[in-house]
Write a protein that holds these residues in place. Structure first.
Motif, PDB file in Angstrom:
ATOM      1  N   TRP A 106     -28.761 -21.261 -78.711  1.00  0.00           N
ATOM      2  CA  TRP A 106     -29.503 -20.644 -79.816  1.00  0.00           C
ATOM      3  C   TRP A 106     -28.640 -19.631 -80.560  1.00  0.00           C
ATOM      4  CZ3 TRP A 106     -31.319 -15.507 -80.536  1.00  0.00           C
ATOM      5  CH2 TRP A 106     -32.177 -15.353 -81.630  1.00  0.00           C
ATOM      6  N   HIS A 107     -28.731 -19.661 -81.892  1.00  0.00           N
ATOM      7  CA  HIS A 107     -28.089 -18.669 -82.759  1.00  0.00           C
ATOM      8  C   HIS A 107     -29.131 -18.135 -83.728  1.00  0.00           C
ATOM      9  CE1 HIS A 107     -24.093 -19.848 -81.385  1.00  0.00           C
ATOM     10  NE2 HIS A 107     -24.399 -21.114 -81.625  1.00  0.00           N
ATOM     11  N   PRO A 108     -29.135 -16.837 -83.983  1.00  0.00           N
ATOM     12  CA  PRO A 108     -30.111 -16.286 -84.926  1.00  0.00           C
ATOM     13  C   PRO A 108     -29.724 -16.474 -86.387  1.00  0.00           C
ATOM     14  CG  PRO A 108     -28.736 -14.534 -84.062  1.00  0.00           C
ATOM     15  CD  PRO A 108     -28.331 -15.788 -83.334  1.00  0.00           C
ATOM     16  N   GLY A 109     -28.439 -16.780 -86.648  1.00  0.00           N
ATOM     17  CA  GLY A 109     -27.950 -16.854 -88.014  1.00  0.00           C
ATOM     18  C   GLY A 109     -27.345 -15.535 -88.451  1.00  0.00           C
ATOM     19  N   ALA A 110     -26.658 -15.570 -89.569  1.00  0.00           N
ATOM     20  CA  ALA A 110     -25.994 -14.363 -90.077  1.00  0.00           C
ATOM     21  C   ALA A 110     -27.013 -13.327 -90.529  1.00  0.00           C
ATOM     22  CB  ALA A 110     -25.066 -14.731 -91.235  1.00  0.00           C
ATOM     23  N   GLY A 111     -26.612 -12.056 -90.420  1.00  0.00           N
ATOM     24  CA  GLY A 111     -27.461 -10.980 -90.911  1.00  0.00           C
ATOM     25  C   GLY A 111     -28.586 -10.602 -89.976  1.00  0.00           C
ATOM     26  N   VAL A 112     -28.490 -10.998 -88.716  1.00  0.00           N
ATOM     27  CA  VAL A 112     -29.519 -10.682 -87.726  1.00  0.00           C
ATOM     28  C   VAL A 112     -28.846 -10.011 -86.535  1.00  0.00           C
ATOM     29  CG1 VAL A 112     -31.278 -11.607 -86.175  1.00  0.00           C
ATOM     30  CG2 VAL A 112     -30.933 -12.641 -88.426  1.00  0.00           C
ATOM     31  N   PRO A 162     -23.981  -0.998 -83.869  1.00  0.00           N
ATOM     32  CA  PRO A 162     -25.002  -0.026 -83.443  1.00  0.00           C
ATOM     33  C   PRO A 162     -26.411  -0.610 -83.414  1.00  0.00           C
ATOM     34  CG  PRO A 162     -23.453   0.988 -84.958  1.00  0.00           C
ATOM     35  CD  PRO A 162     -23.132  -0.469 -84.950  1.00  0.00           C
ATOM     36  N   ASP A 163     -26.643  -1.671 -84.209  1.00  0.00           N
ATOM     37  CA  ASP A 163     -27.980  -2.287 -84.244  1.00  0.00           C
ATOM     38  C   ASP A 163     -28.178  -3.329 -83.152  1.00  0.00           C
ATOM     39  OD1 ASP A 163     -28.951  -0.925 -86.562  1.00  0.00           O
ATOM     40  OD2 ASP A 163     -27.647  -2.191 -87.775  1.00  0.00           O
ATOM     41  N   GLY A 164     -27.068  -3.782 -82.544  1.00  0.00           N
ATOM     42  CA  GLY A 164     -27.168  -4.818 -81.532  1.00  0.00           C
ATOM     43  C   GLY A 164     -26.095  -5.878 -81.727  1.00  0.00           C
ATOM     44  N   VAL A 165     -26.198  -6.962 -81.003  1.00  0.00           N
ATOM     45  CA  VAL A 165     -25.246  -8.066 -81.104  1.00  0.00           C
ATOM     46  C   VAL A 165     -25.558  -8.897 -82.338  1.00  0.00           C
ATOM     47  CG1 VAL A 165     -24.486 -10.206 -80.002  1.00  0.00           C
ATOM     48  CG2 VAL A 165     -24.810  -8.136 -78.626  1.00  0.00           C
ATOM     49  N   THR A 166     -24.518  -9.223 -83.099  1.00  0.00           N
ATOM     50  CA  THR A 166     -24.723  -9.966 -84.336  1.00  0.00           C
ATOM     51  C   THR A 166     -23.557 -10.920 -84.581  1.00  0.00           C
ATOM     52  OG1 THR A 166     -25.256  -9.728 -86.706  1.00  0.00           O
ATOM     53  CG2 THR A 166     -23.580  -8.264 -85.822  1.00  0.00           C
ATOM     54  N   VAL A 167     -23.802 -11.951 -85.381  1.00  0.00           N
ATOM     55  CA  VAL A 167     -22.739 -12.866 -85.774  1.00  0.00           C
ATOM     56  C   VAL A 167     -21.673 -12.092 -86.537  1.00  0.00           C
ATOM     57  CG1 VAL A 167     -22.176 -14.869 -87.203  1.00  0.00           C
ATOM     58  CG2 VAL A 167     -24.279 -14.862 -85.861  1.00  0.00           C
ATOM     59  N   LYS A 184     -25.000 -32.773 -89.581  1.00  0.00           N
ATOM     60  CA  LYS A 184     -23.585 -32.439 -89.448  1.00  0.00           C
ATOM     61  C   LYS A 184     -23.240 -31.175 -90.220  1.00  0.00           C
ATOM     62  CE  LYS A 184     -20.571 -35.225 -91.448  1.00  0.00           C
ATOM     63  NZ  LYS A 184     -19.624 -36.347 -91.637  1.00  0.00           N
ATOM     64  N   TRP A 185     -23.719 -31.081 -91.454  1.00  0.00           N
ATOM     65  CA  TRP A 185     -23.375 -29.900 -92.261  1.00  0.00           C
ATOM     66  C   TRP A 185     -24.019 -28.652 -91.669  1.00  0.00           C
ATOM     67  CZ3 TRP A 185     -19.536 -32.139 -93.701  1.00  0.00           C
ATOM     68  CH2 TRP A 185     -19.531 -33.387 -94.330  1.00  0.00           C
ATOM     69  N   ALA A 186     -25.204 -28.789 -91.088  1.00  0.00           N
ATOM     70  CA  ALA A 186     -25.857 -27.632 -90.469  1.00  0.00           C
ATOM     71  C   ALA A 186     -25.055 -27.128 -89.282  1.00  0.00           C
ATOM     72  CB  ALA A 186     -27.277 -28.007 -90.043  1.00  0.00           C
ATOM     73  N   TYR A 187     -24.615 -28.036 -88.411  1.00  0.00           N
ATOM     74  CA  TYR A 187     -23.891 -27.534 -87.236  1.00  0.00           C
ATOM     75  C   TYR A 187     -22.495 -27.062 -87.601  1.00  0.00           C
ATOM     76  CZ  TYR A 187     -21.513 -32.112 -86.138  1.00  0.00           C
ATOM     77  OH  TYR A 187     -20.747 -33.267 -86.140  1.00  0.00           O
ATOM     78  N   LYS A 188     -21.910 -27.614 -88.663  1.00  0.00           N
ATOM     79  CA  LYS A 188     -20.600 -27.108 -89.085  1.00  0.00           C
ATOM     80  C   LYS A 188     -20.705 -25.696 -89.666  1.00  0.00           C
ATOM     81  CE  LYS A 188     -18.019 -31.407 -89.705  1.00  0.00           C
ATOM     82  NZ  LYS A 188     -16.950 -31.014 -88.754  1.00  0.00           N
ATOM     83  N   LEU A 189     -21.875 -25.337 -90.154  1.00  0.00           N
ATOM     84  CA  LEU A 189     -22.101 -23.977 -90.648  1.00  0.00           C
ATOM     85  C   LEU A 189     -22.517 -23.010 -89.529  1.00  0.00           C
ATOM     86  CD1 LEU A 189     -24.034 -24.843 -93.928  1.00  0.00           C
ATOM     87  CD2 LEU A 189     -21.730 -23.878 -93.796  1.00  0.00           C
ATOM     88  N   SER A 190     -22.885 -23.540 -88.382  1.00  0.00           N
ATOM     89  CA  SER A 190     -23.310 -22.710 -87.262  1.00  0.00           C
ATOM     90  C   SER A 190     -22.122 -21.896 -86.731  1.00  0.00           C
ATOM     91  CB  SER A 190     -23.862 -23.616 -86.159  1.00  0.00           C
ATOM     92  OG  SER A 190     -24.419 -22.878 -85.121  1.00  0.00           O
ATOM     93  N   GLU A 202     -32.497 -22.942 -85.372  1.00  0.00           N
ATOM     94  CA  GLU A 202     -33.711 -23.679 -85.732  1.00  0.00           C
ATOM     95  C   GLU A 202     -33.468 -24.611 -86.910  1.00  0.00           C
ATOM     96  OE1 GLU A 202     -35.220 -19.787 -83.872  1.00  0.00           O
ATOM     97  OE2 GLU A 202     -33.571 -20.402 -85.178  1.00  0.00           O
ATOM     98  N   LEU A 203     -32.614 -24.209 -87.855  1.00  0.00           N
ATOM     99  CA  LEU A 203     -32.290 -25.076 -88.989  1.00  0.00           C
ATOM    100  C   LEU A 203     -31.462 -26.268 -88.523  1.00  0.00           C
ATOM    101  CD1 LEU A 203     -32.194 -25.843 -91.951  1.00  0.00           C
ATOM    102  CD2 LEU A 203     -30.401 -24.121 -92.295  1.00  0.00           C
ATOM    103  N   VAL A 204     -30.533 -26.043 -87.621  1.00  0.00           N
ATOM    104  CA  VAL A 204     -29.756 -27.154 -87.062  1.00  0.00           C
ATOM    105  C   VAL A 204     -30.693 -28.144 -86.374  1.00  0.00           C
ATOM    106  CG1 VAL A 204     -27.891 -27.802 -85.491  1.00  0.00           C
ATOM    107  CG2 VAL A 204     -27.750 -25.648 -86.765  1.00  0.00           C
ATOM    108  N   ALA A 205     -31.651 -27.625 -85.604  1.00  0.00           N
ATOM    109  CA  ALA A 205     -32.595 -28.490 -84.901  1.00  0.00           C
ATOM    110  C   ALA A 205     -33.504 -29.233 -85.871  1.00  0.00           C
ATOM    111  CB  ALA A 205     -33.431 -27.668 -83.916  1.00  0.00           C
TER     112      ALA A 205
END
Length: 296
Positions: free
Chosen positions: A64-70, A88-93, A210-216, A222-225
Motif C-alpha cells: 500500500w502507498h498513500p500517494g504523494a502529498g500525504v 515532522p508530520d510523519g512518513v511521506t513519499v 501499467k501506467w498507474a504502477y509506473k507512477l507508483s 487504491e488507484l493502481v488497484a
C-alpha cells in the motif's frame, strides 16, 4: 522550474492503517489464487495474464502507498522503502527525489494519456487482434496451446481475412504472426505509440494499470488497484472474443466471427471505454501534479 510542493495531508494511524488493510484484503482476492496456481504449476490464460505480461510483481501490487502529498503519523519509514522520508508530520513519499528521477517518464505517460483521451473511441476492431496472433499457425505454435481453438485453422484464417483488422496498439500488433501483419490497416510502432492509441482500444485501457504502477508510489495504491481491476475484466472479454475455446474455464465465447457476436463485443467494448475514461483522467491529473510548472 519544478511543480510547487504539494500540500501535505496528515493521516492519523487508525486511518492509514485501515486504508492499508482494506487495500491488502482487496488485492488478496486476486493474488491468492494466482500464487497458488504458480506454486502448483497450473496456468490460467485469463487470470494469470496481468501477472505474467506486466512487470509489476504480486508483492508490489499488494504493497500500500498513500500517494504523494500525504504524511503518515506514527509510521516506521523502514516499512515503506527507499522512496519515503521522515518529516515532522510523519512518513511521506519523497516527492522531490522521485520527480527528479522520473521526470522523463512522467512527461511521457502524461503525453500518451492526454493524446489518447483527446481522440474519439474506435469500436470496430471486434477483437481481431487475438485472431491475428494465431493466424496461419498450428495448434502447437499458438501461444496458449494448452487450449483448443473454437474453429478449425482454415476457418480461423478465413475469419481474419474476412474482417478488416485495424489494430492501433503496438504491444498487441507486435504479437501478430508474420503473415497477419500486412493485413493490418495500420503498422503501429513504439515510436508512434502516442500518435496511434485511442480510448476504445481494449489494450490501451488495460494498460492504464501499467501506467498507474509506473507512477507508483506517487499515486495511491487504491488507484493502481482500480486500474488492475478494470484490466482484469478487460482481459476476460479479450479472451472470450478470441479464437480460443475457454468455456471449460467458465468463459463462454463472444462469437465475433458472427454479426451477433460483433454487436455484443462492440457494446462491451464501449462499456469498458466509458469506465476507463475517468481512470485515465485521474492518471493525467496525477501526472500534472509532478510535471514542471511550465509543462503542466
Amino acid at each position: 522550474m519544478t511543480a510547487p510542493a504539494a500540500t501535505v495531508a496528515v493521516l492519523p494511524p487508525a486511518v492509514w492503517r485501515a486504508r492499508r488493510a482494506a487495500h491488502e484484503e482487496r488485492v488478496d482476492r486476486w493474488l491468492t489464487p494466482h500464487l497458488e496456481r504458480r506454486r502448483t504449476g497450473v496456468r490460467h490464460p485469463v487470470e494469470d495474464f496481468l501477472f505474467t505480461y506486466y512487470s509489476y510483481r504480486p508483492a508490489q501490487l499488494r504493497r500500500w502507498h498513500p500517494g504523494a502529498g500525504v504524511a503518515l503519523d506514527d509510521a516506521d519509514v523502514a516499512g515503506f522503502g527507499r522512496d519515503y522520508r521522515v518529516t515532522p508530520d510523519g512518513v511521506t513519499v519523497d516527492t522531490e527525489a522521485l520527480r527528479g528521477r522520473r521526470a522523463e517518464s512522467v512527461a511521457w505517460i502524461h503525453d500518451l494519456l492526454t493524446r489518447t483521451a483527446g481522440r474519439p473511441a474506435h469500436l470496430g476492431c471486434f477483437g481481431m487482434h487475438e485472431w491475428a496472433m494465431v493466424y496461419r499457425q498450428t495448434q502447437d505454435e499458438i501461444r496458449h496451446n494448452a487450449w483448443p481453438l473454437r474453429l478449425s485453422p482454415a476457418e480461423t484464417a478465413a475469419t481474419v481475412e474476412a474482417n478488416r483488422i485495424r489494430c492501433s496498439h503496438f504491444d498487441a500488433f507486435r504479437f501478430f504472426t508474420a503473415p497477419a501483419r500486412p493485413l493490418n490497416l495500420l503498422q503501429p510502432t513504439r515510436a508512434a505509440q502516442a500518435a496511434n492509441e485511442q480510448p476504445g482500444c481494449l489494450h490501451a485501457n488495460m494498460d492504464l494499470y501499467k501506467w498507474a504502477y509506473k507512477l507508483s508510489p506517487l499515486v495511491p495504491a487504491e488507484l493502481v488497484a482500480d486500474c488492475f481491476e478494470l484490466a482484469r475484466e478487460i482481459r476476460t472479454l479479450d479472451m472470450r472474443a478470441s479464437p480460443y475455446d475457454l468455456a471449460a474455464l467458465g468463459h463462454p465465447p463472444v462469437r465475433v466471427e458472427t454479426p451477433e457476436g460483433r454487436s455484443e463485443y462492440a457494446v462491451l467494448q464501449r462499456g469498458f471505454a466509458e469506465r476507463a475514461a475517468p481512470l485515465r483522467e485521474r492518471l493525467v491529473a496525477e501526472c500534472r501534479r509532478h510535471l514542471p510548472a511550465s509543462d503542466g
